[in-house]
Design an enzyme around this catalytic site. Structure first.
Site, short mmCIF file in Angstrom:
data_model
loop_
_atom_site.label_atom_id
_atom_site.label_comp_id
_atom_site.label_asym_id
_atom_site.label_seq_id
_atom_site.Cartn_x
_atom_site.Cartn_y
_atom_site.Cartn_z
N ASN A 5 -34.80 20.29 -15.93
CA ASN A 5 -34.63 20.22 -14.49
C ASN A 5 -33.29 20.86 -14.15
O ASN A 5 -32.25 20.23 -14.33
CB ASN A 5 -34.69 18.77 -14.01
CG ASN A 5 -34.67 18.66 -12.52
OD1 ASN A 5 -34.64 19.65 -11.81
ND2 ASN A 5 -34.66 17.44 -12.03
N THR A 48 -19.55 19.93 -28.81
CA THR A 48 -19.01 21.03 -29.62
C THR A 48 -19.26 20.82 -31.11
O THR A 48 -18.99 21.71 -31.90
CB THR A 48 -17.49 21.17 -29.40
OG1 THR A 48 -16.87 19.94 -29.75
CG2 THR A 48 -17.18 21.53 -27.96
N ARG A 53 -18.12 12.44 -28.20
CA ARG A 53 -17.92 11.59 -29.39
C ARG A 53 -19.01 10.55 -29.42
O ARG A 53 -19.56 10.17 -28.38
CB ARG A 53 -16.56 10.90 -29.30
CG ARG A 53 -15.41 11.84 -29.39
CD ARG A 53 -14.08 11.08 -29.44
NE ARG A 53 -12.98 12.00 -29.64
CZ ARG A 53 -12.27 12.51 -28.65
NH1 ARG A 53 -12.54 12.18 -27.41
NH2 ARG A 53 -11.28 13.33 -28.92
N HIS A 111 -17.67 35.81 -24.81
CA HIS A 111 -16.79 36.93 -25.15
C HIS A 111 -15.81 36.45 -26.23
O HIS A 111 -15.54 35.26 -26.34
CB HIS A 111 -16.02 37.45 -23.93
CG HIS A 111 -15.17 36.41 -23.27
ND1 HIS A 111 -13.92 36.06 -23.75
CD2 HIS A 111 -15.38 35.63 -22.20
CE1 HIS A 111 -13.41 35.12 -22.99
NE2 HIS A 111 -14.27 34.83 -22.05
#
Length: 183
Positions: A80, A161, A176, A110
């Site tokens: 969504n 990440t 976390r 980049h």
């Protein structure tokens, strides 16, 4: 009249998917989707890709940027207002849910360098793999090289990440582990 409009929107969606070379299974559903397909996009059966009709802030999009790039979305997954960008590979399992404003991207866009000409070069990229029955909350960002395990939940506004273990709730920036999920 309402049923006719729904059928017309579905027909328009299927025509757009075929026009852009997207492979899809039975019962694909959705409305306005932005598609930039230079690679391969595969949608399994019963995939729903929705956009909020009021404004462009939560429009869904599927973007493959290179001929070898792949996006695969598993059965009964619902998106969504989610954008997926692949230079390499983004694989999403079955029964996943993704909230509005979520971005899944397998590259840095980049290179992070000082030189202007090098910054315009090809970015680093790594596959993103999302397991089955994963829930990704509103406005979350999933970055390159991340694997999210089965049954995981990513809290709203999280930046993922690193890999997320199966059966866990993660949140924050960077995300976390908050706690293990129990049956």
């Amino acid at each position: 009249m309402r049923k006719l409009m729904k059928s017309l929107r579905l027909l328009i969606l299927k025509v757009r998917l075929r026009w852009h070379g997207v492979q899809y299974g039975k019962k694909v559903r959705g409305n306005h989707i932005v598609i930039n397909n230079h690679g391969t996009i595969r949608l399994a059966r019963n995939v729903a890709i929705m956009s909020w009709p009021e404004g462009m802030s939560c429009t869904s999009g599927l973007h493959t940027h290179l001929p070898d790039a792949i996006i695969e979305i598993g059965e009964r997954t619902k998106m969504n207002g989610t954008h997926i960008h692949a230079r390499e590979k983004v694989i999403i399992g079955d029964w996943c849910l993704m909230g509005p404003g979520t971005i899944i991207i397998d590259n840095d866009s980049h290179p992070p360098v000082l030189d202007r000409s090098e910054r315009r070069g090809p970015p680093a990229s790594a596959p993103v793999i999302i397991g089955e029955n994963v829930w990704i909350g509103m406005r979350s960002l999933i970055t390159k090289g991340v694997t999210i395990g089965d049954n995981a939940i990513v809290a709203a506004h999280s930046v993922v990440t690193r890999d997320v273990p199966a059966n866990t709730l993660v949140g924050g920036n960077p995300a976390r582990v908050i706690r293990q999920l129990e049956q």
